[in-house]
Design a protein around this motif. Sequence first.
Motif, short mmCIF file in Angstrom:
data_model
loop_
_atom_site.label_atom_id
_atom_site.label_comp_id
_atom_site.label_asym_id
_atom_site.label_seq_id
_atom_site.Cartn_x
_atom_site.Cartn_y
_atom_site.Cartn_z
N SER A 35 21.74 -52.33 -15.45
CA SER A 35 21.71 -50.85 -16.26
C SER A 35 21.98 -50.13 -15.71
O SER A 35 23.39 -49.29 -15.50
CB SER A 35 20.10 -50.91 -16.92
N ARG A 36 21.82 -49.99 -14.18
CA ARG A 36 22.75 -48.86 -13.77
C ARG A 36 24.00 -49.31 -12.71
O ARG A 36 25.16 -48.61 -13.47
CB ARG A 36 21.90 -48.98 -11.91
N GLU A 59 26.41 -59.19 -15.42
CA GLU A 59 26.38 -60.16 -16.97
C GLU A 59 24.93 -61.11 -16.38
O GLU A 59 24.43 -61.12 -15.26
CB GLU A 59 26.81 -61.04 -17.37
N PHE A 60 23.64 -60.05 -17.24
CA PHE A 60 21.72 -60.79 -16.83
C PHE A 60 21.80 -62.14 -17.61
O PHE A 60 21.89 -62.56 -18.99
CB PHE A 60 20.79 -60.21 -17.25
N LYS A 61 21.31 -63.40 -16.92
CA LYS A 61 21.44 -64.18 -17.84
C LYS A 61 20.33 -65.40 -17.28
O LYS A 61 19.06 -64.94 -16.84
CB LYS A 61 22.54 -65.10 -16.83
N HIS A 62 18.66 -65.16 -18.32
CA HIS A 62 17.71 -66.20 -18.11
C HIS A 62 17.59 -67.30 -20.21
O HIS A 62 18.26 -66.61 -20.54
CB HIS A 62 16.78 -64.83 -19.26
N ASP A 63 17.20 -68.21 -19.40
CA ASP A 63 17.62 -68.91 -20.14
C ASP A 63 16.41 -69.08 -21.87
O ASP A 63 16.49 -69.29 -22.22
CB ASP A 63 18.05 -70.55 -19.81
N SER A 64 15.23 -68.81 -21.01
CA SER A 64 14.42 -69.38 -21.94
C SER A 64 14.32 -67.83 -23.18
O SER A 64 15.05 -66.84 -23.07
CB SER A 64 12.88 -68.36 -20.90
N GLU A 118 9.95 -62.81 -24.32
CA GLU A 118 10.71 -61.99 -24.75
C GLU A 118 11.38 -61.60 -23.83
O GLU A 118 12.27 -60.92 -23.94
CB GLU A 118 8.35 -60.73 -24.46
N ILE A 119 11.30 -61.78 -22.55
CA ILE A 119 12.26 -61.82 -21.78
C ILE A 119 13.88 -61.58 -21.50
O ILE A 119 14.82 -61.40 -21.78
CB ILE A 119 11.74 -62.05 -19.94
N GLY A 120 13.41 -63.04 -22.47
CA GLY A 120 15.32 -63.69 -23.09
C GLY A 120 15.65 -62.68 -24.46
O GLY A 120 17.12 -62.59 -24.56
N VAL A 121 15.16 -62.46 -25.18
CA VAL A 121 14.63 -61.77 -25.68
C VAL A 121 15.59 -60.08 -25.38
O VAL A 121 17.11 -59.38 -25.97
CB VAL A 121 14.12 -61.36 -26.88
N LEU A 122 14.68 -59.63 -24.48
CA LEU A 122 15.23 -58.61 -23.98
C LEU A 122 16.69 -58.94 -23.59
O LEU A 122 17.60 -57.55 -22.98
CB LEU A 122 14.23 -57.75 -22.85
N ALA A 123 17.52 -59.76 -22.37
CA ALA A 123 18.35 -60.42 -21.64
C ALA A 123 19.01 -59.99 -22.60
O ALA A 123 20.36 -59.75 -22.85
CB ALA A 123 17.64 -60.61 -21.36
N ALA A 124 19.47 -60.47 -23.79
CA ALA A 124 20.14 -60.94 -24.70
C ALA A 124 20.60 -59.17 -25.29
O ALA A 124 21.87 -59.61 -25.55
CB ALA A 124 19.73 -61.93 -25.56
N SER A 125 19.31 -58.44 -25.65
CA SER A 125 19.95 -57.27 -26.47
C SER A 125 20.21 -56.28 -25.06
O SER A 125 22.08 -55.55 -25.62
CB SER A 125 18.60 -56.18 -26.31
N LEU A 126 20.69 -56.32 -23.93
CA LEU A 126 21.02 -56.13 -22.93
C LEU A 126 21.95 -56.22 -23.09
O LEU A 126 23.23 -55.06 -22.33
CB LEU A 126 19.77 -56.16 -21.54
N ASN A 127 22.80 -57.56 -22.85
CA ASN A 127 23.71 -58.54 -23.27
C ASN A 127 24.41 -57.39 -23.54
O ASN A 127 26.25 -57.62 -23.51
CB ASN A 127 23.98 -59.40 -22.40
N ARG A 128 23.79 -57.69 -25.02
CA ARG A 128 25.02 -57.20 -25.74
C ARG A 128 25.26 -55.65 -25.92
O ARG A 128 26.18 -55.50 -26.91
CB ARG A 128 24.02 -57.03 -27.42
N LYS A 150 25.49 -53.98 -23.38
CA LYS A 150 26.94 -53.96 -22.28
C LYS A 150 28.26 -54.24 -23.49
O LYS A 150 28.54 -53.22 -22.89
CB LYS A 150 26.45 -54.63 -22.01
N VAL A 151 28.28 -55.33 -23.75
CA VAL A 151 29.39 -55.40 -24.01
C VAL A 151 29.51 -54.13 -25.45
O VAL A 151 31.29 -54.12 -25.63
CB VAL A 151 29.19 -57.59 -25.32
N SER A 152 29.12 -53.96 -26.78
CA SER A 152 29.27 -53.20 -27.52
C SER A 152 29.59 -52.29 -26.76
O SER A 152 30.86 -51.22 -27.28
CB SER A 152 27.98 -52.85 -28.33
N LEU A 153 29.04 -51.52 -24.85
CA LEU A 153 29.80 -50.41 -24.53
C LEU A 153 30.86 -50.59 -24.05
O LEU A 153 32.15 -49.41 -24.08
CB LEU A 153 28.52 -49.59 -23.68
#
Length: 303
Positions: free
Chosen positions: A257-258, A268-273, A276-286, A288-291
């Motif tokens: 995020s920084r 890019e943050f990769k998390h295979d599970s 909740e951490i995986g959901v948060l990681a996917a949201s963060l990556n989306r 980033k892409v949207s930004l």
Amino acid sequence: MNKVFKNLNLGAKLNLILLAIFLVVVLVSGLLLSIILGNYAKKVVADEAIVLIETMGAVREYTSNQVNPELAPRLETEEQFLPQTVPGYSAREVFENLRKTPQYSNFFYKEATLNPTNLRDKADAFETTIVENFRNQSNLKELTGFRYLPSGRIFYVARPLAVSEESCLRCHSTPEAAPKSQILTYGSDNGFGWQLNEVVGARIISTPASEVINAARRLQLLVIGILIGFFLIAVLIINLFLKFSVVRHLKEMAQLSRQVSTGNMEGEFKHDSNDEIGVLAASLNRMKVSLQMAMDMLNSESK
């Protein structure tokens, strides 16, 4: 206090919560254990006392059936009464020898009798109450409890003492029927008037209450020690899980995020599970892409 708690990291907060839970568990379990283990310790001591009473009963029976018949004729010719013919005397002597072993040194045995031949066996006021309870309740076979003495509180186990043999009445029916040596030694005032099957006393095993308390305390400390051990293992496992499964990933996402906030879109943050951490990681990556898409659109419009 609330402000300090808010400023703590996630691991410290979790450990404080676990510590609070543990203290409540120890307090509640300590109170319950003191009751449960106290009763258990009393049962253990009582079981041991019952074994001793049964043993003394066997000694009494042996003396009555085998020793007394052999020595009985001498009671009329001896100047001094032979106490070895008395079952109660044999039981007490055997018990005193037994008390020489450390395991039984704190146990005491008495055949508390309402009207004994030997005043050493005279029941005191408390023991008299026990005997009267046995006399008034024929179905009552055992009493346990605590009593207070100047030396401290003691725990006791009592069983009724009844005249079960006809041979006992030779010494305890009337002075005229008693052996001459008995009258010469003890007189004719005490120990007479007994009836067959009558409860005349109580066989009492006693031990300092500290024996029960200390036994319960040892068990309590053992159980609490086991609880502390399991708690420490649980805290270690939870902290390791928190560190490698939550905190580490949160730190990586914070770093990403920084980077994004400074315009670096390469990370890019990769998390295979799928937790909740995986959901948060996917949201963060989306995000980033949207930004990135929004910034590209702004750049294209500015041209």
